[in-house]
Enzyme design. Structure first.
Site, PDB file in Angstrom:
ATOM      1  N   CYS A 115     -31.372  30.841   3.943  1.00 51.73           N
ATOM      2  CA  CYS A 115     -31.304  30.741   2.471  1.00 51.73           C
ATOM      3  C   CYS A 115     -32.103  31.830   1.769  1.00 51.73           C
ATOM      4  CB  CYS A 115     -31.777  29.371   2.003  1.00 51.73           C
ATOM      5  SG  CYS A 115     -31.008  28.021   2.889  1.00 51.73           S
ATOM      6  N   HIS A 255     -33.861  29.089  -5.318  1.00 54.44           N
ATOM      7  CA  HIS A 255     -32.877  28.573  -4.357  1.00 54.44           C
ATOM      8  C   HIS A 255     -32.556  27.129  -4.745  1.00 54.44           C
ATOM      9  CE1 HIS A 255     -30.744  27.516  -0.865  1.00 54.44           C
ATOM     10  NE2 HIS A 255     -31.727  26.886  -0.240  1.00 54.44           N
ATOM     11  N   ASN A 285     -26.427  22.851  -2.064  1.00 55.38           N
ATOM     12  CA  ASN A 285     -27.151  23.965  -1.451  1.00 55.38           C
ATOM     13  C   ASN A 285     -26.138  24.897  -0.770  1.00 55.38           C
ATOM     14  OD1 ASN A 285     -28.620  25.619   0.262  1.00 55.38           O
ATOM     15  ND2 ASN A 285     -30.010  24.009   0.954  1.00 55.38           N
TER      16      ASN A 285
HETATM   17  O1  UT7 Z   1     -31.990  25.403   2.205  1.00 56.43           O
HETATM   18  C1  UT7 Z   1     -33.013  24.781   2.910  1.00 56.43           C
HETATM   19  C2  UT7 Z   1     -32.453  23.588   3.584  1.00 56.43           C
HETATM   20  N1  UT7 Z   1     -33.004  22.327   3.465  1.00 56.43           N
HETATM   21  C3  UT7 Z   1     -33.655  21.699   2.465  1.00 56.43           C
HETATM   22  O2  UT7 Z   1     -34.002  22.234   1.465  1.00 56.43           O
HETATM   23  C4  UT7 Z   1     -33.922  20.258   2.666  1.00 56.43           C
HETATM   24  C5  UT7 Z   1     -35.289  19.816   2.246  1.00 56.43           C
HETATM   25  N2  UT7 Z   1     -35.392  18.369   2.353  1.00 56.43           N
HETATM   26  C6  UT7 Z   1     -34.863  17.543   1.429  1.00 56.43           C
HETATM   27  O3  UT7 Z   1     -34.277  17.974   0.446  1.00 56.43           O
HETATM   28  C7  UT7 Z   1     -35.079  16.066   1.611  1.00 56.43           C
HETATM   29  O4  UT7 Z   1     -35.968  15.853   2.675  1.00 56.43           O
HETATM   30  C8  UT7 Z   1     -33.762  15.275   1.866  1.00 56.43           C
HETATM   31  C9  UT7 Z   1     -32.920  15.233   0.596  1.00 56.43           C
HETATM   32  C10 UT7 Z   1     -32.969  15.919   2.991  1.00 56.43           C
HETATM   33  C11 UT7 Z   1     -34.078  13.835   2.246  1.00 56.43           C
HETATM   34  O5  UT7 Z   1     -34.854  13.241   1.216  1.00 56.43           O
HETATM   35  P1  UT7 Z   1     -36.214  12.451   1.577  1.00 56.43           P
HETATM   36  O6  UT7 Z   1     -36.721  11.925   0.313  1.00 56.43           O
HETATM   37  O7  UT7 Z   1     -37.070  13.408   2.346  1.00 56.43           O
HETATM   38  O8  UT7 Z   1     -35.665  11.289   2.465  1.00 56.43           O
HETATM   39  P2  UT7 Z   1     -36.023  10.918   3.973  1.00 56.43           P
HETATM   40  O9  UT7 Z   1     -35.395  11.871   4.917  1.00 56.43           O
HETATM   41  O10 UT7 Z   1     -37.490  10.700   4.059  1.00 56.43           O
HETATM   42  O11 UT7 Z   1     -35.286   9.533   4.083  1.00 56.43           O
HETATM   43  C12 UT7 Z   1     -35.651   8.392   3.295  1.00 56.43           C
HETATM   44  C13 UT7 Z   1     -34.717   7.253   3.640  1.00 56.43           C
HETATM   45  C14 UT7 Z   1     -34.570   7.025   5.143  1.00 56.43           C
HETATM   46  O12 UT7 Z   1     -34.432   5.626   5.352  1.00 56.43           O
HETATM   47  P3  UT7 Z   1     -35.700   4.752   5.855  1.00 56.43           P
HETATM   48  O13 UT7 Z   1     -36.106   5.393   7.157  1.00 56.43           O
HETATM   49  O14 UT7 Z   1     -36.729   4.920   4.775  1.00 56.43           O
HETATM   50  O15 UT7 Z   1     -35.112   3.395   5.970  1.00 56.43           O
HETATM   51  C15 UT7 Z   1     -33.266   7.708   5.472  1.00 56.43           C
HETATM   52  O16 UT7 Z   1     -32.635   7.170   6.607  1.00 56.43           O
HETATM   53  O17 UT7 Z   1     -33.400   7.538   3.153  1.00 56.43           O
HETATM   54  C16 UT7 Z   1     -32.460   7.445   4.237  1.00 56.43           C
HETATM   55  N3  UT7 Z   1     -31.401   8.424   4.020  1.00 56.43           N
HETATM   56  C17 UT7 Z   1     -30.325   8.186   3.254  1.00 56.43           C
HETATM   57  N4  UT7 Z   1     -29.922   7.105   2.561  1.00 56.43           N
HETATM   58  C18 UT7 Z   1     -28.773   7.193   1.879  1.00 56.43           C
HETATM   59  C19 UT7 Z   1     -31.333   9.690   4.508  1.00 56.43           C
HETATM   60  N5  UT7 Z   1     -30.202  10.275   4.062  1.00 56.43           N
HETATM   61  C20 UT7 Z   1     -29.567   9.366   3.292  1.00 56.43           C
HETATM   62  C21 UT7 Z   1     -28.363   9.384   2.571  1.00 56.43           C
HETATM   63  N6  UT7 Z   1     -28.011   8.286   1.872  1.00 56.43           N
HETATM   64  N7  UT7 Z   1     -27.568  10.474   2.528  1.00 56.43           N
END
Ligand code: UT7
Length: 328
Positions: A115, A255, A285
């Site tokens: 990115c 970004h 993204n």
């Molecule tokens: O270009 C660079 C590439 N990457 C990035 O910029 C990504 C950077 N990271 C992020 O943007 C965030 O970490 C995410 C959007 C990917 C995830 O958000 P988060 O607030 O960090 O969520 P998490 O991974 O900590 O997950 C929280 C909960 C989990 O459930 P439990 O374990 O708390 O029960 C996940 O399983 O949300 C769950 N979860 C979802 N629920 C509904 C993860 N993905 C989803 C989903 N829909 N799509």
């Protein structure tokens, strides 16, 4: 050595027609619109058609940028394509684009910095023009992330989209153009965001396909923590190198990965949201294409006036980061 002032003399973007909404994703994985919007800010993204590859999107964006710059393909000296989704391993997407455009005298290469690739590409090309080696360069960020996304993995499939953004670089009047670059990498964070399969370490095989190693793997929370730290650091460092302050910023073009990451950068830089270009709700993204699409749309919408201080900042796989300060 007297350096020539270099700036963006034309920009353009292209996104494919097909729209994938959060509602559509609800039918594909266990997720919901509310979760996606509150955690990421994304509402929809664009997906390339089956017969579209990154060079096709790059071509459309390049034509617009060249039209705005008022230059022909024959005048291009250099083409750099930043992408993690090249049409194929080789020839480079830049060479494929050079042929499509008929840019016969242009040198052409791809650049892989995920990115951050567009900012890395700018930094390369600006030096060629500043030193008088080349006159005009086309820098493109082009991605078909839908082709490397696992649409059964809700951790990643809600984030990514396809598109391309392009700029033409050339000489600008004294006092305008690029003032600084801040580029960086931390290879120890590579395992957080990767595609393992299909390279020389782990060539494509029935086993690699079975293990889904041809798809993006991401440890989202760790990447998030890195992004929040690095966006502010990189932007501040680029400002310092340019001899400017946060207060000087007229437009931040970050970004477009996650609205919460952007908001934390705005807090760190003391900037109101009006001074930030945000379009991730429409495109998600788009990796290396995110910043040039946002920049081209900002120019199109009349949000950039002559003399404005523009800060570009991004982060991505590698891990990598990049920021730049330019006077529009
Ligand atoms: O270009 C660079 C590439 N990457 C990035 O910029 C990504 C950077 N990271 C992020 O943007 C965030 O970490 C995410 C959007 C990917 C995830 O958000 P988060 O607030 O960090 O969520 P998490 O991974 O900590 O997950 C929280 C909960 C989990 O459930 P439990 O374990 O708390 O029960 C996940 O399983 O949300 C769950 N979860 C979802 N629920 C509904 C993860 N993905 C989803 C989903 N829909 N799509």
């Amino acid at each position: 050595m007297n350096l020539i002032p270099v700036g963006i003399i034309g920009s353009g973007s292209y996104v494919p027609e097909r729209v994938l909404t959060n509602k559509d994703l609800e039918q594909m994985v266990e997720t919901n619109d509310e979760w996606i919007v509150t955690r990421t800010g994304i509402r929809e993204r664009r997906l390339a058609a089956e017969d579209q590859a990154s060079s096709d999107l790059a071509y459309q964006a390049a034509l617009k940028a060249m039209g705005k710059a008022g230059i022909t393909a024959e005048q291009l000296d250099l083409i750099v394509v930043a992408t993690i989704t090249p049409d194929m391993a080789f020839p480079s997407t830049a060479c494929i684009l050079q042929d499509k455009l008929g840019a016969k005298k242009a040198a052409a290469f791809d650049l892989s910095a995920a990115c951050s690739g567009f900012i890395y590409g700018l930094a390369n090309a600006v030096n060629f023009i500043a030193t008088g080696t080349y006159k005009y360069a086309l820098i493109v960020g082009a991605e078909c992330l839908s082709k490397i996304t696992d649409y059964t993995d809700r951790n990643t499939c809600i984030l990514f989209g396809d598109g391309a953004g392009a700029v033409v670089l050339g000489q600008v009047p004294e006092g305008r153009g690029f003032r600084s670059f801040e580029l960086g990498a931390d290879g120890s964070g590579g395992p957080l965001l990767k595609i393992e399969g299909g390279g020389s370490r782990n060539p494509s095989s029935p086993a690699s396909l079975e293990a889904k190693q041809h798809y993006i793997y991401m440890e989202g929370r760790e990447v998030y923590k890195f992004a929040v730290r690095i966006m502010g650091n990189a932007a501040e460092e680029a400002l310092r190198k340019a001899g400017m302050d946060k207060e000087d910023i007229d437009l931040l073009v970050p970004h477009q990965a996650n609205i919460r990451i952007i908001q934390s950068a705005l807090e760190r830089l003391n900037l109101p949201e009006e001074k930030c270009m945000i379009n991730l709700h429409r495109y998600g993204n788009v990796s290396a294409a995110s910043i040039p699409i946002a920049l081209a749309e900002a120019a199109e919408e009349g949000r950039l006036r002559e003399g404005d201080c523009v800060v570009l900042v991004g982060f991505g796989g590698g891990l990598t980061w990049g920021a730049s300060v330019l006077i529009w």
